[in-house]
Design an enzyme around this catalytic site. Structure first.
Site, short mmCIF file in Angstrom:
data_model
loop_
_atom_site.label_atom_id
_atom_site.label_comp_id
_atom_site.label_asym_id
_atom_site.label_seq_id
_atom_site.Cartn_x
_atom_site.Cartn_y
_atom_site.Cartn_z
N GLU A 42 15.83 -26.85 -38.19
CA GLU A 42 15.37 -26.56 -39.56
C GLU A 42 14.72 -25.19 -39.64
O GLU A 42 14.87 -24.48 -40.63
CB GLU A 42 14.39 -27.65 -40.04
N TYR A 125 8.70 -28.54 -47.01
CA TYR A 125 10.12 -28.81 -46.86
C TYR A 125 10.46 -29.27 -45.43
O TYR A 125 11.09 -30.31 -45.22
CB TYR A 125 10.96 -27.56 -47.22
N ASP A 143 15.04 -27.89 -50.93
CA ASP A 143 15.34 -26.52 -50.51
C ASP A 143 16.19 -25.86 -51.60
O ASP A 143 16.39 -26.44 -52.67
CB ASP A 143 16.04 -26.51 -49.13
#
Ligand code: SF4
Length: 363
Positions: A42, A125, A143
């Protein structure tokens, strides 16, 4: 609080998951439920396209396969393996967070959303992605892809880059999240935005959500999402000196809050405006650097390299300078063998220069 109608929410989630099952890309981190692996992927994907990020991910996790190997590494080593990905603060923050996990949590990645969020470099996030992908916790991820999908589905014209917009989209994302399938739902909506509901010319005619998409119904797909801020970019003019003498060259480690903190670069003069070499020679910085050098042998490429960062455009010229003797002005620089440059974490810009340069070493 903005919510999707209950029956519609269930339908959207179900459709997204069916779509995902059929269309998802085969990506290395999707085979894992290790929070460390999800975390690394990520963070890499925050500013890097998936196709580019894959190789970096393999390289990084090959060298640092778990939290302790990352925590025990030197910062130079971490930056070296991050080289090319840019946004180096991401790597430094991960390094700090890995050390924190080892010290405070016995090396075990915390499973609680709030604790994940407290780790350096992890925002809402990323915390939601890790908590939902790994432990199926009902945390909505929002996102850029999710913003776009939701903005179009519900024709939301509040700008996504405002506090009000962020709240609306976050609430909406939560309202369509099926808690039973939180992890797969989140992955599905992100992938849907990346592959189906793409920024330009989405293929709405084959979209499983076409019948409930308000932007599609009103023919306004391209008007969503709405953004308020246009990011200002700043032009910078870099003049690098690849100085060589007896098989050595000189590097400097960047420090402070500017770009590339912790990375190595050649001696640099930055100017306020573009300058050719004759103008550059008149500057105090040039004279300070080469005051004892006598006659210099200098070669350069004619055109500057343009290097675009998120809020800056760098115009860099490289000068290869051959010395006839040692310079005192280089005492504060690191003297390294030319063939050892690759052992240092250097910005992509310098890497590009070296790749294109005929790096002939002296006999
Ligand atoms: S119909 Fe088009 S705009 Fe609407 S969700 Fe599907 S792909 Fe996106």
């Amino acid at each position: 609080m903005k919510k999707a109608p209950v029956n519609e929410a269930g339908f959207i989630s179900k459709m997204l998951i069916i779509w995902y099952d059929k269309h998802k890309r085969d990506l290395p981190w999707r085979k894992s439920t290790d929070p460390y692996i999800i975390w690394v992927s990520e963070i890499i994907l925050q500013q890097t396209r998936v196709d580019q990020g894959k190789d970096y991910f393999e390289r990084f996790t090959g060298r640092f396969p778990d939290i302790s190997s990352l925590a025990n590494a030197s910062e130079d080593d971490v930056l070296k393996y991050w080289q090319g990905l840019g946004y180096y603060s991401r790597a430094r923050n991960m390094h700090t967070a890995a050390k924190m996990i080892v010290e405070k949590y016995d090396g075990i990645f915390p499973a609680d959303y709030k604790t994940i969020l407290s780790l350096r470099g992890i925002g809402e996030y990323t915390a939601a992605a890790i908590a939902s992908f790994v432990w199926n916790q009902p945390c909505p991820v929002v996102d850029g892809n999710v913003f776009r999908v939701l903005a179009r589905l519900f024709a939301i014209d509040t700008p996504v880059d405002t506090t009000a917009g962020k709240k609306i989209f976050f609430d909406l994302a939560g309202s369509i999240l099926d808690p039973q399938y939180a992890g797969v739902h989140n992955q599905a909506i992100m992938e849907f935005g990346a592959l189906q509901c793409v920024p330009r010319n989405p293929e709405c005619l084959i979209c499983p959500l076409m019948n409930i998409c308000i932007a599609y119904a009103s023919g306004e797909v391209q008007n969503y999402p709405v953004k308020r801020h246009k990011t200002k970019t700043r032009n910078r003019y870099f003049h690098y000196f690849y100085i060589v003498y007896n098989g050595y060259t000189w590097l400097h480690r960047r420090e402070g809050k500017d770009i590339w903190n912790g990375l190595y670069e050649f001696p640099l003069i930055e100017t306020e405006s573009p300058m050719d070499f004759s103008q550059l020679q008149q500057t105090a910085a040039f004279q300070e650097l080469f005051r004892q050098a006598g006659r210099l042998t200098i070669s350069t490429s004619n055109l500057p390299i343009k290097h675009v960062l998120s809020h800056q455009v760098l115009y860099a010229r490289f000068y290869r300078v051959e010395l006839n003797g040692q310079l005192d002005s280089l005492d504060n620089y690191l003297r390294v063998l030319q063939q050892d440059i690759d052992q240092y974490a250097i910005p992509r810009l310098i890497h590009i220069y070296l790749e294109n340069l005929d790096r002939k070493l002296p006999d």
